[in-house]
Design a protein around this motif. Sequence first.
Motif, PDB file in Angstrom:
ATOM      1  N   ILE A   5      76.331 -19.383 -15.349  1.00 50.38           N
ATOM      2  CA  ILE A   5      75.094 -19.295 -16.104  1.00 50.38           C
ATOM      3  C   ILE A   5      74.002 -20.097 -15.414  1.00 50.38           C
ATOM      4  O   ILE A   5      74.287 -21.116 -14.793  1.00 50.38           O
ATOM      5  CB  ILE A   5      75.316 -19.622 -17.609  1.00 50.38           C
ATOM      6  CG1 ILE A   5      74.373 -20.656 -18.166  1.00 50.38           C
ATOM      7  CG2 ILE A   5      76.661 -20.083 -17.928  1.00 50.38           C
ATOM      8  CD1 ILE A   5      74.493 -20.698 -19.700  1.00 50.38           C
ATOM      9  N   SER A   6      72.802 -19.577 -15.477  1.00 51.88           N
ATOM     10  CA  SER A   6      71.716 -20.254 -14.779  1.00 51.88           C
ATOM     11  C   SER A   6      71.333 -21.516 -15.559  1.00 51.88           C
ATOM     12  O   SER A   6      71.554 -21.611 -16.769  1.00 51.88           O
ATOM     13  CB  SER A   6      70.507 -19.342 -14.638  1.00 51.88           C
ATOM     14  OG  SER A   6      69.913 -19.160 -15.908  1.00 51.88           O
ATOM     15  N   TYR A   7      70.746 -22.438 -14.842  1.00 53.87           N
ATOM     16  CA  TYR A   7      70.255 -23.672 -15.461  1.00 53.87           C
ATOM     17  C   TYR A   7      69.319 -23.336 -16.620  1.00 53.87           C
ATOM     18  O   TYR A   7      69.424 -23.911 -17.713  1.00 53.87           O
ATOM     19  CB  TYR A   7      69.547 -24.516 -14.396  1.00 53.87           C
ATOM     20  CG  TYR A   7      68.755 -25.671 -14.950  1.00 53.87           C
ATOM     21  CD1 TYR A   7      69.376 -26.886 -15.228  1.00 53.87           C
ATOM     22  CD2 TYR A   7      67.386 -25.557 -15.192  1.00 53.87           C
ATOM     23  CE1 TYR A   7      68.654 -27.952 -15.745  1.00 53.87           C
ATOM     24  CE2 TYR A   7      66.662 -26.617 -15.700  1.00 53.87           C
ATOM     25  CZ  TYR A   7      67.290 -27.807 -15.984  1.00 53.87           C
ATOM     26  OH  TYR A   7      66.581 -28.850 -16.498  1.00 53.87           O
ATOM     27  N   ALA A   8      68.416 -22.368 -16.383  1.00 61.04           N
ATOM     28  CA  ALA A   8      67.435 -22.021 -17.424  1.00 61.04           C
ATOM     29  C   ALA A   8      68.148 -21.528 -18.684  1.00 61.04           C
ATOM     30  O   ALA A   8      67.801 -21.924 -19.805  1.00 61.04           O
ATOM     31  CB  ALA A   8      66.470 -20.969 -16.898  1.00 61.04           C
ATOM     32  N   ASP A   9      69.165 -20.686 -18.510  1.00 57.14           N
ATOM     33  CA  ASP A   9      69.900 -20.187 -19.680  1.00 57.14           C
ATOM     34  C   ASP A   9      70.727 -21.286 -20.339  1.00 57.14           C
ATOM     35  O   ASP A   9      70.876 -21.316 -21.564  1.00 57.14           O
ATOM     36  CB  ASP A   9      70.807 -19.016 -19.291  1.00 57.14           C
ATOM     37  CG  ASP A   9      70.016 -17.721 -19.203  1.00 57.14           C
ATOM     38  OD1 ASP A   9      68.835 -17.711 -19.620  1.00 57.14           O
ATOM     39  OD2 ASP A   9      70.569 -16.718 -18.700  1.00 57.14           O
ATOM     40  N   ALA A  10      71.273 -22.176 -19.520  1.00 57.24           N
ATOM     41  CA  ALA A  10      72.061 -23.283 -20.090  1.00 57.24           C
ATOM     42  C   ALA A  10      71.169 -24.112 -21.014  1.00 57.24           C
ATOM     43  O   ALA A  10      71.567 -24.480 -22.124  1.00 57.24           O
ATOM     44  CB  ALA A  10      72.642 -24.153 -18.985  1.00 57.24           C
ATOM     45  N   LYS A  19      68.396 -23.074 -22.426  1.00 58.61           N
ATOM     46  CA  LYS A  19      67.930 -22.239 -23.527  1.00 58.61           C
ATOM     47  C   LYS A  19      68.997 -22.094 -24.626  1.00 58.61           C
ATOM     48  O   LYS A  19      68.698 -22.258 -25.805  1.00 58.61           O
ATOM     49  CB  LYS A  19      67.582 -20.858 -22.954  1.00 58.61           C
ATOM     50  CG  LYS A  19      67.058 -19.891 -23.946  1.00 58.61           C
ATOM     51  CD  LYS A  19      66.533 -18.647 -23.252  1.00 58.61           C
ATOM     52  CE  LYS A  19      66.210 -17.630 -24.321  1.00 58.61           C
ATOM     53  NZ  LYS A  19      65.653 -16.416 -23.819  1.00 58.61           N
ATOM     54  N   TYR A  20      70.207 -21.813 -24.233  1.00 63.59           N
ATOM     55  CA  TYR A  20      71.233 -21.510 -25.237  1.00 63.59           C
ATOM     56  C   TYR A  20      72.067 -22.721 -25.673  1.00 63.59           C
ATOM     57  O   TYR A  20      72.689 -22.703 -26.730  1.00 63.59           O
ATOM     58  CB  TYR A  20      72.180 -20.426 -24.723  1.00 63.59           C
ATOM     59  CG  TYR A  20      71.470 -19.105 -24.513  1.00 63.59           C
ATOM     60  CD1 TYR A  20      70.884 -18.448 -25.598  1.00 63.59           C
ATOM     61  CD2 TYR A  20      71.358 -18.538 -23.247  1.00 63.59           C
ATOM     62  CE1 TYR A  20      70.214 -17.253 -25.416  1.00 63.59           C
ATOM     63  CE2 TYR A  20      70.696 -17.340 -23.061  1.00 63.59           C
ATOM     64  CZ  TYR A  20      70.116 -16.703 -24.148  1.00 63.59           C
ATOM     65  OH  TYR A  20      69.446 -15.527 -23.972  1.00 63.59           O
ATOM     66  N   TYR A  21      72.108 -23.732 -24.815  1.00 66.47           N
ATOM     67  CA  TYR A  21      72.979 -24.875 -25.142  1.00 66.47           C
ATOM     68  C   TYR A  21      72.248 -26.212 -25.156  1.00 66.47           C
ATOM     69  O   TYR A  21      72.841 -27.235 -25.472  1.00 66.47           O
ATOM     70  CB  TYR A  21      74.151 -24.944 -24.156  1.00 66.47           C
ATOM     71  CG  TYR A  21      75.002 -23.703 -24.184  1.00 66.47           C
ATOM     72  CD1 TYR A  21      75.932 -23.510 -25.206  1.00 66.47           C
ATOM     73  CD2 TYR A  21      74.850 -22.707 -23.220  1.00 66.47           C
ATOM     74  CE1 TYR A  21      76.701 -22.364 -25.257  1.00 66.47           C
ATOM     75  CE2 TYR A  21      75.617 -21.546 -23.258  1.00 66.47           C
ATOM     76  CZ  TYR A  21      76.540 -21.382 -24.276  1.00 66.47           C
ATOM     77  OH  TYR A  21      77.300 -20.252 -24.325  1.00 66.47           O
ATOM     78  N   ASP A  66      72.400 -29.048 -19.451  1.00 70.11           N
ATOM     79  CA  ASP A  66      72.764 -28.441 -18.168  1.00 70.11           C
ATOM     80  C   ASP A  66      74.267 -28.558 -17.920  1.00 70.11           C
ATOM     81  O   ASP A  66      74.762 -28.196 -16.868  1.00 70.11           O
ATOM     82  CB  ASP A  66      71.944 -29.044 -17.007  1.00 70.11           C
ATOM     83  CG  ASP A  66      72.150 -30.546 -16.862  1.00 70.11           C
ATOM     84  OD1 ASP A  66      72.930 -31.128 -17.650  1.00 70.11           O
ATOM     85  OD2 ASP A  66      71.519 -31.141 -15.967  1.00 70.11           O
ATOM     86  N   LYS A 122      75.371 -21.098 -30.385  1.00 71.08           N
ATOM     87  CA  LYS A 122      74.264 -21.048 -29.420  1.00 71.08           C
ATOM     88  C   LYS A 122      72.930 -21.314 -30.100  1.00 71.08           C
ATOM     89  O   LYS A 122      72.728 -20.958 -31.257  1.00 71.08           O
ATOM     90  CB  LYS A 122      74.204 -19.659 -28.789  1.00 71.08           C
ATOM     91  CG  LYS A 122      75.211 -19.463 -27.691  1.00 71.08           C
ATOM     92  CD  LYS A 122      74.863 -18.186 -26.951  1.00 71.08           C
ATOM     93  CE  LYS A 122      75.980 -17.799 -26.007  1.00 71.08           C
ATOM     94  NZ  LYS A 122      75.793 -16.468 -25.478  1.00 71.08           N
ATOM     95  N   GLN A 154      64.675 -29.130 -26.950  1.00 71.25           N
ATOM     96  CA  GLN A 154      65.872 -28.446 -26.427  1.00 71.25           C
ATOM     97  C   GLN A 154      67.002 -29.462 -26.218  1.00 71.25           C
ATOM     98  O   GLN A 154      68.148 -29.216 -26.607  1.00 71.25           O
ATOM     99  CB  GLN A 154      65.555 -27.781 -25.090  1.00 71.25           C
ATOM    100  CG  GLN A 154      65.153 -26.331 -25.226  1.00 71.25           C
ATOM    101  CD  GLN A 154      64.970 -25.655 -23.874  1.00 71.25           C
ATOM    102  OE1 GLN A 154      64.816 -26.299 -22.841  1.00 71.25           O
ATOM    103  NE2 GLN A 154      64.965 -24.342 -23.893  1.00 71.25           N
TER     104      GLN A 154
END
Length: 587
Positions: free
Chosen positions: A273-278, A280-282, A285, A294, A398
Amino acid sequence: MYRTHTCGELRLNNAGQKVTLAGWVQKIRKMGGMSFIDLRDRYGITQLVVDESASHDLNATAEKLGREYVIQATGVVAERTSKNSKIPTGDIEIKLSEINLLNASQTPPFTIEDETDGGEEIRAKYRYLDLRRGPLKKALELRHKMAQETRKYLDGIGFIEVETPVLIKSTPEGARDFVVPSRMNPGEFYALPQSPQTFKQLLMVAGYDKYFQIVRCFRDEDLRADRQPEFTQIDCEMSFVEREDVLNTFEGTIKALFKNVLGLEMNEQFPRISYADAMKYYGSDKPDIRFGMKIAEIKHLTGGKDFAVFDSAEYVGAICVEGAASYTRKQIDEITEWVKRPQVGAKGLVYIRLAEDGIKSSVDKFYSPEDLTAIANVVGAKNGDLILILAGDKKRTQDAMGTLRIEMGNRLGLRKSDHYAPLWVYDFPLLEWDEETQRFYAMHHPFTSPKPEDMDKFYSSNKEDIAQVCANAYDFVLNGTEIGGGSIRIHDSGVQKRMFEVLGFGSEEAEYKFGFIINAFKFGAPPHGGIAFGFDRFCALFGGQETIRDYIAFPKNNAGRDVMLDAPSVIDAAQMDELFLKSTVSK
Ligand code: ASP
């Protein structure tokens, strides 16, 4: 010969044999005229018996024994009348005919059993006694196995283990260096490696293609809980590789460790998973994906209802806590206080409860049941669930959502230490801007390459452009802990020079500190990349423990001290003189 068998070896089928064991007296119990001795060595515990019929001498010797005495004991293996199913030798005991006292022991300062009465400080001071205990022995055995299996696997796929020096010139990895004065070079200092980063890259320039090393690294950081000033890495580097080559190679390594150390087959590819998605969803990092929960962004559902907190927020995020609609007011108040703690940093908490009697929230004044239902749908909440919402500026909120998510995971018991959820996180930002010093810092280290598609931005004179450059870097994350990190490296001397420029090094300073690597890149450096794993923490996670200290034979305490050696310590004046040193503190 000191012994015929170890203390973990004898079974019922040895009954009738005459044997000699050697080890430490763990415990002595007297019952009637009999003495029962638990004899321990690295391999286990065997019960010895001195019964009424034994000779006077033998009884007299048994009488003298105390805890941790070292003895050699000879006798005949016999079936026990009351068996102990908890230990592998529990079916037998040795009826002694002879005890040879090899060494006496002072009374140990704490009980040397799996459960001990000793506090941390005293156990650290007598580490050699603590290491006699089962749990520590198990931890070091696991570490040994991890190291052997790593070597076996990497050797099997063509990696070469090369040792790199410990007395080096400082390599910047974000922490302070430990330094070592040099008697032969007055006024000059070596640094201890924070990692062998530059050496492994030079080995690639030298054509070694696939390198690894299980290696000690040193970082003079302010010690947070569970950090050690010296720690061990499985350090690796490969030539002619792209990110996927590195990830696949080490995914194989990790799977082999799971299989051969823990007996766990991991057949699926690890999620990536990309850093950006990590983020965003979690909200992290290093996401813990043992559980879902999530984070959903819900800003678009909250506007225009006159709720100023949400309207003025850059970001509104929500998680659905399954089955938690039954939380009492008091429990929710307590979580609200918890999110306001400085470590979490939220200003307040909004909740929506999906209970039997309908959907209710702490913001009913502003939002209708339909509004709330729309939010519930987006976070996937159903009847019986509780939605928790935080709002504020994006980055901080976040992070706070991420911390809250982990907390709720803990409260719901969703983070089980025997459940393993590995993943890769990739495409980290290359740089971090530091307001205080008004400069960029490398998020990973200065040898990490920018993504090829971001090269234009990397050379831009505009700070905002540079801040957006993505690194070809990746982390390995296990159960919410970062275990490994690496990157595809810069191998072009021009790009490396530009990196130092972006980091604010003048060309002279860059030449002084890193001339050797910039030069090396002028002699045919191959494209290369690698990774390093934090070996101590890897072992701790495999052992299902939070703390790494048990997995290090002789660790330092939280203040970075070895309390057994009482180090660091002052050195005498003559030694100081010889090293051309003067101290500004008197001790
Ligand atoms: N040297 C790096 C570190 O210690 C790892 C790597 O980039 O391979 O984090």
